[in-house]
Design an enzyme around this catalytic site. Structure first.
Site, mmCIF file in Angstrom:
data_model
loop_
_atom_site.group_PDB
_atom_site.id
_atom_site.type_symbol
_atom_site.label_atom_id
_atom_site.label_comp_id
_atom_site.label_asym_id
_atom_site.label_seq_id
_atom_site.Cartn_x
_atom_site.Cartn_y
_atom_site.Cartn_z
ATOM 1 N N ASP A 47 -14.411 -19.387 -57.746
ATOM 2 C CA ASP A 47 -15.787 -19.545 -58.214
ATOM 3 C C ASP A 47 -16.721 -18.622 -57.443
ATOM 4 O O ASP A 47 -16.899 -18.765 -56.233
ATOM 5 C CB ASP A 47 -16.236 -20.996 -58.010
ATOM 6 C CG ASP A 47 -17.683 -21.204 -58.439
ATOM 7 O OD1 ASP A 47 -17.897 -21.553 -59.614
ATOM 8 O OD2 ASP A 47 -18.596 -21.001 -57.605
ATOM 9 N N TYR A 64 -24.062 -14.213 -55.130
ATOM 10 C CA TYR A 64 -23.262 -14.162 -53.893
ATOM 11 C C TYR A 64 -22.976 -12.727 -53.441
ATOM 12 O O TYR A 64 -22.507 -12.517 -52.327
ATOM 13 C CB TYR A 64 -21.932 -14.896 -54.066
ATOM 14 C CG TYR A 64 -22.023 -16.343 -54.477
ATOM 15 C CD1 TYR A 64 -23.235 -17.044 -54.408
ATOM 16 C CD2 TYR A 64 -20.899 -17.018 -54.950
ATOM 17 C CE1 TYR A 64 -23.313 -18.369 -54.805
ATOM 18 C CE2 TYR A 64 -20.976 -18.347 -55.333
ATOM 19 C CZ TYR A 64 -22.172 -19.019 -55.266
ATOM 20 O OH TYR A 64 -22.245 -20.329 -55.660
ATOM 21 N N LYS A 74 -21.758 -16.574 -62.370
ATOM 22 C CA LYS A 74 -23.014 -17.192 -62.815
ATOM 23 C C LYS A 74 -24.114 -16.140 -62.900
ATOM 24 O O LYS A 74 -24.113 -15.183 -62.123
ATOM 25 C CB LYS A 74 -23.440 -18.287 -61.826
ATOM 26 C CG LYS A 74 -22.325 -19.236 -61.410
ATOM 27 C CD LYS A 74 -22.763 -20.197 -60.313
ATOM 28 C CE LYS A 74 -21.578 -20.939 -59.731
ATOM 29 N NZ LYS A 74 -20.840 -20.139 -58.748
ATOM 30 N N HIS A 101 -26.977 -20.439 -63.349
ATOM 31 C CA HIS A 101 -26.861 -20.833 -61.943
ATOM 32 C C HIS A 101 -27.865 -21.933 -61.566
ATOM 33 O O HIS A 101 -27.503 -22.912 -60.925
ATOM 34 C CB HIS A 101 -27.043 -19.607 -61.037
ATOM 35 C CG HIS A 101 -26.420 -19.769 -59.690
ATOM 36 N ND1 HIS A 101 -26.001 -18.713 -58.924
ATOM 37 C CD2 HIS A 101 -26.139 -20.873 -58.949
ATOM 38 C CE1 HIS A 101 -25.483 -19.160 -57.783
ATOM 39 N NE2 HIS A 101 -25.566 -20.467 -57.790
#
Length: 267
Positions: free
Chosen positions: A41, A46, A71, A104
């Site tokens: 994930d 990120y 996301k 998200h």
């Protein structure tokens, strides 16, 4: 494995890669795949999609056997922006397809158009499944007023210390797979005497007890770790089962304790 509401299968236990960068992120995913994880994930936010894609290809494991979630970044929400953001995530991951694409955060100004973009991407066969993250019940009720597709997954902060029982029951009734990020409370409750007692009883670590609790509730936990020993420890949860009494005890650990912002502040 969980069969999602559109018929595809998703591993229940996965690796989260929040706050991992460069070679550390790549190495963690390689270790996880070697250990047996098949759900990874990530998210545009990120900033490690390139490394996750590198690790998936370097693993030598068939792409069809790995489930990749990413996301849309908050700054990329909106209809056209989300379409472009999906293309960019796919470019960075450098894989033939993405298994699951999520909203998200449910930003008030853009969440409707963002969801409509996800429906477009799904209808065009460019992603295997679409879902949401950080959606509490009011967000899901609102989504139902304009969506044509039920999200397959709702990824939220969830742990014995933040036991969102009403949300779990809601998602089960709607056939939405609840997924738990920060299921281990970032280590902040590992010395809880109640948890340690169960750890001793089952001869498992506190982290393994928490992950087992989530799995037995049918929740998909995605603990984050870049440490090989912990990656292995977190996966070693399939050789025991807690009894109903101990599950109920853990349900009562709830103290509405959050380590991430409360999504309801966005509603």
């Amino acid at each position: 494995m969980s069969t999602l509401n559109n018929g595809i299968s998703m591993p229940l236990l996965g690796l989260g890669v929040y706050d991992m960068y460069k070679k550390d992120a790549e190495q963690a995913v390689l270790w996880a795949l070697e250990t047996g994880y098949r759900l990874i994930d990530t998210a545009a936010m990120y900033e490690n999609e390139v490394e996750i894609g590198n690790a998936v290809r370097a693993s030598g494991i068939a792409r069809k056997d790995i489930f990749i979630t990413t996301k849309v970044h908050d700054k990329d929400q909106g209809f056209e922006q989300t379409l472009r953001a999906f293309d960019e995530s796919q470019r960075k991951l450098d894989c033939e397809y993405i298994d699951l694409y999520l909203v998200h955060w449910p930003l008030k100004a853009t969440r409707k158009e963002t969801w409509k973009a996800l429906e477009r991407i799904y209808s065009e066969g460019r992603v295997r499944a679409i879902g949401v993250a950080n959606y509490m019940i009011p967000f899901l009720d609102e989504l139902a007023t304009y969506s044509n597709i039920i999200p397959v997954v709702n990824q939220v902060e969830f742990s014995p210390y933040l036991y969102l029982e009403d949300l779990l029951k809601y998602c089960q009734a709607k056939h939405i797979q609840l997924q738990a990020y920060t299921p281990l409370v970032r280590g902040q409750r590992m010395n809880d005497a109640k948890l340690l007692a169960l750890s001793q009883k089952y001869a498992k670590t506190p982290a393994q007890i928490i992950l087992r609790w989530a799995l037995q509730h049918g929740v998909s936990p995605i603990p984050k770790s870049a440490n090989l020993a912990r990656i292995k420890e977190n996966f070693d949860v399939f050789d025991f089962e807690m009894n109903a009494e101990d599950m109920s005890k853990m349900d009562a650990f709830n103290e509405n304790y959050r380590v991430v912002d409360d999504p309801m502040e966005l509603f």
